[in-house]
Design a protein around this motif. Sequence first.
Motif, short mmCIF file in Angstrom:
data_model
loop_
_atom_site.label_atom_id
_atom_site.label_comp_id
_atom_site.label_asym_id
_atom_site.label_seq_id
_atom_site.Cartn_x
_atom_site.Cartn_y
_atom_site.Cartn_z
N ASP A 225 0.94 -1.06 0.14
CA ASP A 225 0.01 0.06 -0.07
C ASP A 225 0.79 1.33 -0.07
OD1 ASP A 225 -1.49 2.23 0.72
OD2 ASP A 225 -3.11 0.97 2.02
N PRO A 226 0.72 2.10 -0.85
CA PRO A 226 1.85 3.27 -0.95
C PRO A 226 1.58 4.33 0.06
CG PRO A 226 -0.14 3.47 -2.68
CD PRO A 226 -0.19 2.14 -2.08
N LEU A 227 0.21 4.19 0.85
CA LEU A 227 -0.01 5.28 1.94
C LEU A 227 0.45 4.77 3.12
CD1 LEU A 227 -3.49 6.71 0.53
CD2 LEU A 227 -0.98 7.46 -0.02
N GLN A 228 0.66 3.53 3.32
CA GLN A 228 1.07 2.87 4.52
C GLN A 228 2.48 3.63 5.31
OE1 GLN A 228 3.04 -0.67 5.13
NE2 GLN A 228 3.92 -1.02 2.81
N ARG A 229 2.50 3.21 6.44
CA ARG A 229 3.66 3.18 7.50
C ARG A 229 3.73 2.15 7.86
NH1 ARG A 229 3.03 8.16 11.48
NH2 ARG A 229 5.12 7.62 11.71
N PRO A 230 5.18 1.50 7.48
CA PRO A 230 5.52 0.01 7.74
C PRO A 230 5.67 0.14 9.57
CG PRO A 230 6.85 0.85 6.10
CD PRO A 230 5.90 2.05 6.42
N THR A 231 5.38 -1.22 10.07
CA THR A 231 5.48 -1.08 11.39
C THR A 231 6.54 -2.15 11.69
OG1 THR A 231 4.01 -2.99 11.85
CG2 THR A 231 3.15 -0.62 11.62
N ASP A 232 6.89 -2.46 12.99
CA ASP A 232 7.78 -3.29 13.30
C ASP A 232 7.24 -4.84 12.99
OD1 ASP A 232 9.16 -1.43 14.60
OD2 ASP A 232 8.15 -1.81 16.49
N THR A 233 6.05 -4.99 12.92
CA THR A 233 5.28 -6.53 12.82
C THR A 233 4.71 -6.69 11.32
OG1 THR A 233 3.53 -5.74 13.72
CG2 THR A 233 5.03 -6.70 15.39
N TYR A 234 4.27 -5.74 10.72
CA TYR A 234 3.51 -5.98 9.29
C TYR A 234 3.79 -4.87 8.52
CZ TYR A 234 0.23 -2.58 10.93
OH TYR A 234 -0.77 -1.56 11.26
N ILE A 235 3.53 -5.51 7.18
CA ILE A 235 3.52 -4.32 6.02
C ILE A 235 1.91 -4.31 5.52
CG2 ILE A 235 4.11 -4.02 3.60
CD1 ILE A 235 6.96 -5.61 4.44
N GLN A 236 1.56 -3.14 5.30
CA GLN A 236 0.01 -2.97 4.89
C GLN A 236 0.16 -3.30 3.05
OE1 GLN A 236 -2.75 -0.68 6.74
NE2 GLN A 236 -3.43 0.22 4.65
N LEU A 237 -0.36 -4.15 2.76
CA LEU A 237 -0.63 -4.58 1.32
C LEU A 237 -1.85 -3.81 0.64
CD1 LEU A 237 0.26 -8.37 1.34
CD2 LEU A 237 1.64 -6.30 1.18
N ARG A 238 -1.82 -3.62 -0.68
CA ARG A 238 -2.81 -3.13 -1.44
C ARG A 238 -4.10 -3.96 -1.09
NH1 ARG A 238 -0.52 -3.96 -6.43
NH2 ARG A 238 -2.31 -4.60 -6.98
N GLU A 239 -5.22 -3.23 -1.04
CA GLU A 239 -6.61 -4.25 -0.82
C GLU A 239 -6.72 -5.19 -2.15
OE1 GLU A 239 -9.85 -2.04 0.21
OE2 GLU A 239 -8.68 -0.59 1.82
N ASP A 240 -6.36 -4.89 -3.07
CA ASP A 240 -6.66 -5.75 -4.37
C ASP A 240 -5.62 -6.71 -4.64
OD1 ASP A 240 -5.08 -3.75 -5.29
OD2 ASP A 240 -5.96 -3.51 -7.26
N VAL A 241 -4.60 -6.92 -3.83
CA VAL A 241 -3.69 -7.90 -4.16
C VAL A 241 -4.32 -9.46 -4.22
CG1 VAL A 241 -1.66 -9.01 -3.54
CG2 VAL A 241 -1.79 -6.62 -3.19
N THR A 242 -4.18 -10.39 -5.31
CA THR A 242 -4.46 -11.42 -5.33
C THR A 242 -3.32 -12.47 -5.00
OG1 THR A 242 -3.61 -11.85 -7.63
CG2 THR A 242 -5.93 -10.81 -7.15
N PRO A 243 -3.84 -13.82 -4.64
CA PRO A 243 -2.67 -14.61 -4.18
C PRO A 243 -1.70 -14.95 -5.23
CG PRO A 243 -5.04 -15.54 -3.56
CD PRO A 243 -5.15 -14.20 -4.35
N THR A 244 -2.25 -15.04 -6.74
CA THR A 244 -1.38 -15.26 -7.73
C THR A 244 -0.50 -14.11 -7.93
OG1 THR A 244 -3.10 -16.42 -8.91
CG2 THR A 244 -1.35 -15.62 -10.27
N GLU A 245 -0.85 -12.79 -7.76
CA GLU A 245 -0.08 -11.72 -7.95
C GLU A 245 1.09 -11.47 -6.87
OE1 GLU A 245 -0.32 -6.68 -8.51
OE2 GLU A 245 -1.95 -7.92 -7.61
N TRP A 246 0.64 -12.11 -5.49
CA TRP A 246 1.56 -12.19 -4.51
C TRP A 246 2.42 -12.91 -4.98
CZ3 TRP A 246 3.16 -10.56 0.25
CH2 TRP A 246 3.61 -11.40 0.78
N GLN A 247 2.29 -14.16 -5.05
CA GLN A 247 3.23 -15.34 -5.46
C GLN A 247 4.14 -14.84 -6.60
OE1 GLN A 247 3.95 -18.15 -3.88
NE2 GLN A 247 2.21 -17.81 -2.69
N LYS A 248 3.62 -14.18 -7.39
CA LYS A 248 4.72 -13.69 -8.73
C LYS A 248 5.56 -12.88 -8.06
CE LYS A 248 4.62 -11.35 -12.99
NZ LYS A 248 3.69 -10.31 -13.79
N VAL A 249 5.30 -11.57 -7.17
CA VAL A 249 5.94 -10.56 -6.86
C VAL A 249 6.96 -11.04 -6.07
CG1 VAL A 249 5.96 -8.37 -5.61
CG2 VAL A 249 4.38 -8.84 -7.40
N ILE A 250 6.55 -11.95 -4.98
CA ILE A 250 7.58 -12.40 -3.91
C ILE A 250 8.68 -13.39 -4.57
CG2 ILE A 250 7.55 -14.18 -2.06
CD1 ILE A 250 6.52 -11.23 -1.43
#
Length: 152
Positions: A120-145
């Motif tokens: 998510d381009p508007l996020q502020r990363p934390t110590d524990t998590y990264i906020q992702l875009r709401e429309d990320v699909t599992p396929t897109e996730w796997q590809k990018v990672i």
Amino acid sequence: MSRRWTRHIPNFDWSRRRCFVEPVDGGGRARWGGTGSSRTASYGLTRAAREVLLGAHPPVTLTGRAGTALTQTRESNSELVHPDGTVVVRGGRDANMRWWTWAGYRANATLAATLTTIADPLQRPTDTYIQLREDVTPTEWQKVISEAADQL
């Protein structure tokens, strides 16, 4: 009727690794004040918190109240940790998608800056998590990672 709030500074005995605090009238609630870039947690500290959530016992003597609170915290956060890796969860108070890395602030800030197509381009990363875009699909996730891992 006026209320009197008392703030007590704890006494630390660093050589014995002990902290002494005193109860205040009306009870209280201990909170971690770790916000802002000057108070971020390291990889090691964040991973230790993850291990405790997964069931590791902290090397301290817990009071009954602390033990109960730890059990409740483990139960309420069980979906955020997995012994074999990280977790992606959609939901919570704001229904956002979060990647619970438990990697510490610096690593999460680096990951968010690297994975711009899914973070998510508007996020502020934390110590524990990264906020992702709401429309990320599992396929897109796997590809990018996968692509990011290939670049290492």
